[in-house]
Motif scaffolding. Structure first.
Motif, PDB file in Angstrom:
ATOM      1  N   TYR A  32     -26.743-138.339 -65.544  1.00 61.53           N
ATOM      2  CA  TYR A  32     -26.968-139.385 -66.531  1.00 61.53           C
ATOM      3  C   TYR A  32     -25.654-140.068 -66.908  1.00 61.53           C
ATOM      4  O   TYR A  32     -24.578-139.461 -66.824  1.00 61.53           O
ATOM      5  CB  TYR A  32     -27.594-138.808 -67.800  1.00 61.53           C
ATOM      6  CG  TYR A  32     -28.985-138.255 -67.615  1.00 61.53           C
ATOM      7  CD1 TYR A  32     -30.094-139.088 -67.702  1.00 61.53           C
ATOM      8  CD2 TYR A  32     -29.190-136.898 -67.356  1.00 61.53           C
ATOM      9  CE1 TYR A  32     -31.382-138.583 -67.540  1.00 61.53           C
ATOM     10  CE2 TYR A  32     -30.474-136.392 -67.186  1.00 61.53           C
ATOM     11  CZ  TYR A  32     -31.567-137.242 -67.277  1.00 61.53           C
ATOM     12  OH  TYR A  32     -32.824-136.743 -67.101  1.00 61.53           O
ATOM     13  N   THR A  33     -25.757-141.297 -67.353  1.00 64.45           N
ATOM     14  CA  THR A  33     -24.595-142.006 -67.869  1.00 64.45           C
ATOM     15  C   THR A  33     -24.326-141.571 -69.303  1.00 64.45           C
ATOM     16  O   THR A  33     -25.190-140.969 -69.962  1.00 64.45           O
ATOM     17  CB  THR A  33     -24.813-143.529 -67.847  1.00 64.45           C
ATOM     18  OG1 THR A  33     -25.872-143.850 -68.759  1.00 64.45           O
ATOM     19  CG2 THR A  33     -25.176-144.025 -66.445  1.00 64.45           C
ATOM     20  N   ALA A  34     -23.141-141.902 -69.807  1.00 65.59           N
ATOM     21  CA  ALA A  34     -22.809-141.583 -71.195  1.00 65.59           C
ATOM     22  C   ALA A  34     -23.770-142.287 -72.142  1.00 65.59           C
ATOM     23  O   ALA A  34     -24.166-141.724 -73.178  1.00 65.59           O
ATOM     24  CB  ALA A  34     -21.369-141.984 -71.490  1.00 65.59           C
ATOM     25  N   GLY A  35     -24.173-143.513 -71.787  1.00 66.10           N
ATOM     26  CA  GLY A  35     -25.110-144.247 -72.626  1.00 66.10           C
ATOM     27  C   GLY A  35     -26.457-143.561 -72.726  1.00 66.10           C
ATOM     28  O   GLY A  35     -27.053-143.476 -73.813  1.00 66.10           O
ATOM     29  N   GLU A  36     -26.938-143.059 -71.605  1.00 69.55           N
ATOM     30  CA  GLU A  36     -28.227-142.358 -71.602  1.00 69.55           C
ATOM     31  C   GLU A  36     -28.149-141.063 -72.400  1.00 69.55           C
ATOM     32  O   GLU A  36     -29.062-140.720 -73.162  1.00 69.55           O
ATOM     33  CB  GLU A  36     -28.659-142.080 -70.162  1.00 69.55           C
ATOM     34  CG  GLU A  36     -29.050-143.336 -69.398  1.00 69.55           C
ATOM     35  CD  GLU A  36     -29.221-143.096 -67.911  1.00 69.55           C
ATOM     36  OE1 GLU A  36     -30.025-143.816 -67.294  1.00 69.55           O
ATOM     37  OE2 GLU A  36     -28.532-142.203 -67.358  1.00 69.55           O
ATOM     38  N   SER A  38     -26.102-140.473 -74.814  1.00 67.59           N
ATOM     39  CA  SER A  38     -25.913-140.786 -76.233  1.00 67.59           C
ATOM     40  C   SER A  38     -27.261-140.911 -76.943  1.00 67.59           C
ATOM     41  O   SER A  38     -27.382-140.603 -78.137  1.00 67.59           O
ATOM     42  CB  SER A  38     -25.107-142.074 -76.393  1.00 67.59           C
ATOM     43  OG  SER A  38     -25.883-143.218 -76.038  1.00 67.59           O
ATOM     44  N   SER A  44     -23.363-142.477 -80.728  1.00 65.51           N
ATOM     45  CA  SER A  44     -22.967-143.731 -80.099  1.00 65.51           C
ATOM     46  C   SER A  44     -22.460-143.479 -78.681  1.00 65.51           C
ATOM     47  O   SER A  44     -21.993-142.372 -78.370  1.00 65.51           O
ATOM     48  CB  SER A  44     -21.859-144.404 -80.912  1.00 65.51           C
ATOM     49  OG  SER A  44     -20.660-143.654 -80.811  1.00 65.51           O
ATOM     50  N   PRO A  45     -22.535-144.470 -77.785  1.00 64.92           N
ATOM     51  CA  PRO A  45     -22.000-144.310 -76.419  1.00 64.92           C
ATOM     52  C   PRO A  45     -20.530-143.929 -76.414  1.00 64.92           C
ATOM     53  O   PRO A  45     -20.097-143.125 -75.575  1.00 64.92           O
ATOM     54  CB  PRO A  45     -22.229-145.689 -75.797  1.00 64.92           C
ATOM     55  CG  PRO A  45     -23.410-146.239 -76.525  1.00 64.92           C
ATOM     56  CD  PRO A  45     -23.234-145.764 -77.947  1.00 64.92           C
ATOM     57  N   THR A  46     -19.754-144.480 -77.368  1.00 65.14           N
ATOM     58  CA  THR A  46     -18.327-144.150 -77.438  1.00 65.14           C
ATOM     59  C   THR A  46     -18.123-142.687 -77.787  1.00 65.14           C
ATOM     60  O   THR A  46     -17.307-141.986 -77.177  1.00 65.14           O
ATOM     61  CB  THR A  46     -17.620-145.028 -78.489  1.00 65.14           C
ATOM     62  OG1 THR A  46     -17.764-146.401 -78.130  1.00 65.14           O
ATOM     63  CG2 THR A  46     -16.140-144.682 -78.562  1.00 65.14           C
ATOM     64  N   ALA A  48     -20.326-140.288 -77.321  1.00 64.66           N
ATOM     65  CA  ALA A  48     -20.812-139.498 -76.184  1.00 64.66           C
ATOM     66  C   ALA A  48     -19.741-139.403 -75.101  1.00 64.66           C
ATOM     67  O   ALA A  48     -19.533-138.332 -74.516  1.00 64.66           O
ATOM     68  CB  ALA A  48     -22.087-140.120 -75.624  1.00 64.66           C
ATOM     69  N   SER A  49     -19.059-140.509 -74.836  1.00 57.04           N
ATOM     70  CA  SER A  49     -17.994-140.508 -73.820  1.00 57.04           C
ATOM     71  C   SER A  49     -16.871-139.550 -74.203  1.00 57.04           C
ATOM     72  O   SER A  49     -16.325-138.840 -73.356  1.00 57.04           O
ATOM     73  CB  SER A  49     -17.439-141.925 -73.647  1.00 57.04           C
ATOM     74  OG  SER A  49     -18.405-142.779 -73.084  1.00 57.04           O
ATOM     75  N   HIS A  69     -20.517-147.519 -62.828  1.00 56.30           N
ATOM     76  CA  HIS A  69     -21.193-146.471 -63.591  1.00 56.30           C
ATOM     77  C   HIS A  69     -20.605-145.092 -63.302  1.00 56.30           C
ATOM     78  O   HIS A  69     -20.201-144.794 -62.175  1.00 56.30           O
ATOM     79  CB  HIS A  69     -22.687-146.466 -63.272  1.00 56.30           C
ATOM     80  CG  HIS A  69     -23.374-147.748 -63.612  1.00 56.30           C
ATOM     81  ND1 HIS A  69     -23.608-148.150 -64.911  1.00 56.30           N
ATOM     82  CD2 HIS A  69     -23.879-148.736 -62.824  1.00 56.30           C
ATOM     83  CE1 HIS A  69     -24.224-149.305 -64.919  1.00 56.30           C
ATOM     84  NE2 HIS A  69     -24.393-149.695 -63.666  1.00 56.30           N
TER      85      HIS A  69
END
Length: 228
Positions: A32-36, A38, A44-46, A48-49, A69
């Motif tokens: 999964y991406t950091a956005g997913e 999160s 927030s995506p930030t 999560a990153s 990505h």
């Protein structure tokens, strides 16, 4: 850093609430991406990153870059066993209650545990293989009998397939919802993948839940006498 200090450090990383939610959702063996992540961790995506960077540095997750990505997944099966093991502690109070016949749906009934089969269905299949003399519990894993290898040959799985594998052939993975072990290790992963390829199970989107197909019900009954 000694072993105790390393344990404290890793425990703190895994058990922080936001990171724990992300690791729990990564148990489905997908990336999964950091956005997913999160979204499932409600942050927030930030943020999560930042959490993922700490997990990445500790070797708990790995990342694959495709174009713009970055896709995160658990670094290895040992991490999955640790997370699943913690879930056993979370579910320990329910183990004292009266055992009820599970509903035939949901993650407790049938799910993935990293790259192998878990839940009520996963446990029943392995117990049926034990009853047939194909598998025998041995310390933290299972011994596969010659009868067992003959049985797995139906799935085009042979002993020689695992000669060069560094991963343990078998492992007893204590199922958090059943409180009994299911089959993990290289054999568990290969066996589950073969059943997926034959359309015995279907994955539920955005979930670890699995659905047994009509073909799967029939074949598991024919081969193991398991009525699911």
């Amino acid at each position: 850093m000694n072993v105790e200090d390393k344990f404290v450090s890793i425990s703190a990383l895994i058990c922080e609430p936001t990171r724990a939610r992300m690791l729990w959702n990564l148990l489905d063996f997908r990336a999964y991406t950091a956005g997913e992540l999160s979204i499932v961790a409600d942050t927030s995506p930030t943020s999560a990153s930042n959490h993922l960077s700490k997990l990445l540095e500790a070797g708990i997750v790995k990342v694959e870059i495709q174009g713009r990505h970055r896709y995160y997944s658990l670094s290895n099966a040992e991490v999955a066993y640790a997370v699943e093991g913690l879930a056993n502690l979370a579910n320990s109070s329910s183990a004292k209650s009266v055992k009820k016949e599970p509903e035939k749906n949901g993650v407790k009934y049938c799910r993935t545990c990293y790259d192998h089969l878990a839940g009520f269905v996963g446990v029943k299949i392995i117990e049926a293989l034990e009853a047939k003399g194909c598998l025998t519990k041995s310390e933290s894993g299972y011994l596969v009998s010659e009868k067992g290898w003959d049985w797995f040959a139906f799935f085009d799985i042979s002993k020689e397939d695992f000669n060069n594998s560094r991963r343990p052939l078998t492992r007893q993975c204590l199922d958090w919802s059943e409180r009994r072990p299911h089959l993990a290790g290289q054999l568990g992963a290969t066996f589950f993948n073969k059943m997926l390829q034959r359309n015995w199970f279907k994955k539920v989107q955005f979930s670890r839940e699995l659905v047994i197909t009509a073909k799967g019900h029939l074949k598991l009954y024919d081969l193991l006498g398991v009525n699911l």
